[in-house]
Design an enzyme around this catalytic site. Structure first.
Site, PDB file in Angstrom:
ATOM      1  CG  ASP A 250     -14.020 -25.166  13.457  1.00 15.86           C
ATOM      2  OD1 ASP A 250     -14.979 -25.707  13.243  1.00 15.86           O
ATOM      3  OD2 ASP A 250     -13.748 -24.028  13.147  1.00 15.86           O
ATOM      4  CG  HIS A 273     -17.858 -24.783  16.153  1.00 15.05           C
ATOM      5  ND1 HIS A 273     -17.419 -24.023  15.147  1.00 15.05           N
ATOM      6  CD2 HIS A 273     -17.572 -24.140  17.456  1.00 15.05           C
ATOM      7  CE1 HIS A 273     -17.144 -22.802  15.502  1.00 15.05           C
ATOM      8  NE2 HIS A 273     -17.079 -22.795  17.043  1.00 15.05           N
TER       9      HIS A 273
END
Length: 426
Positions: A250, A273
């Site tokens: 993430d 991310h």
């Protein structure tokens, strides 16, 4: 397996109940001095005025099989209650512990040192992490003024078996899985040199903290591990992150509501991310976000580069003075993005988060998407004061994609200085 015993292992040790006046660290926090102290601790050069508290002396077993949670807690309690300079030691060896809370305040006149050189593994069984207030996370530090956590140790969350139970991709109000570390109301702290591997949830949470430094950290999890944010910050100020390597499933660094004066410098991100401000507008009465700087860092094979994201809700707040500077993107899917339709693009509601004074400066590298710059801002609160200064991104995606390499802007007031590749929004 005695479940009652497991549940009790995650004790909140209420220290200083009798004499709270003795709990305050004396003198102002000196970050440079504390960093020297952390390096000296790693080298074993602390001097005779520091008393050491070794987890082995309190019954911990370095065999990787025996749960040593209560022994870690006892060691911390002894070090925290000591009325002199103290260092808790986790020596080389393999240790197994369940969820624990290191609860302050402490009696030490200077920052409590925790020197971690061993391998510490979390219990893999999710029944140890009941989801209650005390057992949600793995290692929690709470209400401590003055902390140095340093060393070459590895904290392994054993999250692989738990990730299949993560449903946050499908629910906006999900029950998150255990973070490897949670720092709650911890001020004047340095976390230096440690490794975090495969957490069940986030690697590190920093919430309601002030004057907090995270340096030389190595945070790793597979790129498809869900919601394993590297460093997740909320309701905290003066947080500095530097010289870290983060590869996870993430955001490498996520900064949500109440993040003020946050610096990210010389961080290597990927997979993951990217660097994210948000999600914002998720809860009622969120505090504003401002003075965010992400600089001198690189991103490789990440889903996003630098991103600001807000939900389409009626929760008003402001995000301002956000600077992304001197960044290198390598094969990033969405290098530069503001997304104010995060979470529910079909909703007719608009985001009430106001975004202003955002600067993207000296960003170069490669994009695997033909839309390398996208500003999707709120119709009711257009983005204002967005500045693009010397952006040089090249397309390296599939050659068969005939779409032009471009920027897309909706409800955004953008100014441009210097080189712009892709071309500015029309």
């Amino acid at each position: 397996m005695a479940f009652v015993t497991k549940a009790r292992i995650s004790l909140i040790l209420l220290l200083c109940l009798v004499d709270r006046n003795g709990c305050e660290r004396t003198g102002p926090f000196n970050p440079a001095e504390a960093l020297v102290k952390a390096k000296n601790a790693a080298a074993g050069n602390l001097g005779p005025d520091v008393k050491t508290f070794n987890v082995l002396d309190y019954g911990a077993k370095a065999n990787g099989k025996t749960d040593s949670s209560i022994n870690f807690i006892r060691t911390f309690k002894a070090a925290c209650n000591f009325r002199g300079n103290a260092m808790m030691v986790i020596p080389k060896g393999d240790f197994l512990i369940g969820p624990i809370i290191f609860q302050g305040p402490c009696f030490n006149p200077s920052s409590l040192i925790i020197q971690a050189n061993g391998i510490v593994k979390a219990q893999a069984d999710l029944s140890y992490f009941t989801g209650g207030a005390d057992d949600t996370d793995w290692i929690t530090f709470q209400s401590i003024n003055g902390l140095i956590l340093s060393g070459t140790g590895t904290f392994h969350g054993q999250g692989a078996e738990a990730w299949k139970y993560n449903d946050c991709a499908h629910k906006s109000h999900c029950v998150r899985l255990a973070a490897n570390f949670k720092f709650n109301k911890v001020n004047d702290a340095i976390i230096n040199g440690i490794n975090s591997i495969d957490p069940k949830g986030f690697h590190i949470m920093v919430t309601v903290c002030q004057n907090f430094r995270l340096l030389n950290l190595n945070l790793q999890a597979p790129g498809d591990s869900p919601n394993t944010d590297g460093i997740h910050i909320s309701k905290s100020s003066v947080v500095k992150i530097a010289h870290c390597v983060i590869g996870t499933g993430d955001d490498c660094v996520s900064m949500i509501h109440g993040s003020i004066d946050i610096s990210v410098n010389k961080v290597i991100c990927g997979p993951g991310h990217g660097f994210s401000v948000g999600s914002l507008g998720h809860y009622d009465d969120e505090a504003d976000v401002n003075k965010i700087v992400v600089t001198n860092s690189s991103l490789t094979d990440t889903t996003n580069g630098v991103r600001i994201k807000t939900y389409k809700t009626d929760s008003p707040s402001k995000a301002s003075s956000i600077f992304f500077t001197d960044l290198v993107m390598n094969r990033v899917k969405n290098p530069i993005i503001i997304d104010q339709e995060y979470g529910n693009s079909r909703s007719t509601q608009t985001s009430k988060v106001s975004i202003s004074d955002v600067r993207f400066v000296n960003i170069k590298g490669t994009s695997i998407s033909k839309v390398a710059v996208q500003f999707l801002c709120s119709k009711s609160n257009p983005c204002e004061g967005i500045q693009m200064n010397n952006i040089d991104l090249q397309y390296v995606g599939p050659p068969s994609d005939q779409q032009p390499f471009e920027s897309n802007c909706t409800n955004a007031k953008v100014s441009y200085v210097g080189l712009q590749n892709p071309p500015p929004c029309r």
